[in-house]
Structures are given as C-alpha cells and as structure tokens.
Design an enzyme around this catalytic site. Sequence first.
Site: not given
Length: 271
Positions: A66, A100
């Site tokens: 990420k 997220d």
Amino acid sequence: MNTVFGVFGDPIAHSKSPDMHNAAFRELGMNCTYHAFRVSPENLKDALLGAKAMGFGGVNLTVPLKQEALKIVDADPLAEGIGAVNTVDFKDGMVGYNTDGLGAKRSLEEKGVKIKGSNVLIVGAGGASRAIAFQFAKDGADITIANRTEEKAIELAAGVSKVGNAKGCGLENLKQLIADSDILINCTTLGMHPKTEGTIARAEDMHSELTVFDIVYNPLETTLLKEAKKAGAKAVTGEMMLVYQGAEAFKIWTGVEPPIEVMKKAVLEGF
C-alpha cells in the site's frame, strides 16, 4: 469481452476479495472476473504496468504494497495524505485511492460504536493503520498509535495531527494504553491465518467498556476477539471492513452501486 480485476499482495492466498467481487459481478450480470495475484514490493511497478497494459479494470492492493504504490501511481489527495493506496483505477492512467478508512468507519458504526470523542488505540503503523487513523481523527476521535518501532508510530501520528488529535508511542505500556481507551484496533497481521494463535492483547489487559476491532478477517474470530469476549468487551470482526472498502473500490472502477449483502454473504461463506 471479459474485464479482469484483481488484488495484489504477499501473502495473498487467504484473501476473500475474489469471492466477494465475483459474487457482486454475477449478481449484477457484469462480464467481469476478479483474481488474487501474489506480488512482492519489488515487482509492484511491473505488475501494475502489466495489468494496465493487459486491460485490467482495476486492482486492490494489500500487505505489503500500500505504501510502495505511492511511488508508482498518481494518488488522489486522500490517499496522498494517508500515505497509502489500496485501490488503483486504470481508466485515466494509474490513479490510486484509499478506501480502508471508510470501510473501518462503517464497520464500527453499523455496530453502534461512536467514533467522535472516543479514545482510539491503533496497534500497528502500516497502510491500513494509516487510513484508519486519518479517517477517525478527521471524524473527531483522539488517536493513539502504538507500534513495535516507536519512530514509525510517532511519524505517522505527526501526519495524522494535520487533520485531528494523534500521538505515537511504542508498545511498552500497552496494557495502560488499553485501559485508557474506548476502542482498540488491531492493524497488525498478528492472529492471521495460518499463525492464528497470535494476539496483541489478552483478556486480562482489557475492560468491559472496550470495543475491540480486529481488521484481520481470516479467521473470522481471531484470538484477540476471543480474548475480548472473555473480558466482556464488544468484539467487532473484520469482514465488514473488507466488504465496505471493497464496495467503495467497486464504485470507483465501475460507477455502479454494488450489492453489499451479496458481497457480505460471499465473504462469510468462505469460512
């Protein structure tokens, strides 16, 4: 022609994202498929360029990719601020997003957990931790980030402080930190399949007014959540964060509202 989507990560065999997205595509009658690909950080750029060249509709990124993705894609302002990307869209170059934090927020809110004004302890300082810390600080929570490498927690907290209240520390006083918290969030891989015995805390470290949220979703009930129940704390499983962040990614890629209940059912049937 079939449009391919996927998730890149390492490890990746545990991922329920293919089940979830493929169920949504079937439900909507879309000619699309979603697959899991094992990709290491050093190969991420080649993998993303290859996916774009082959006409992929988009990809998700998971551990440990990420933050690495920021060097490769054009991140939107939220992902840039968070410092992590979990969704890449190929319609106009390679644009990175982060869904997220919103996924975590919706997971807790649907369980009746109040975020604004809460003391939130986040253990771990990786990509998911960054997203959740930024989102919850922006929503009015007081954030403490505790990490094995204290410097990483302090650095992350400094960034989060631009949008809300945050501080970083090591794990030495974890028990006291938990005692002072309303919400405990595990953003480490401790307890994830196949090493399911791992946990950041035990029942004796917790209190009955605590909400314990584990973003690990395989197994669905982690050792941490079992310990939380022993302590009389509220235990929140991680599958709905997966579903809600996936739903946001689905909308980014397709412009279509996905069937949330179908996605949830597909994830739960995998256990």
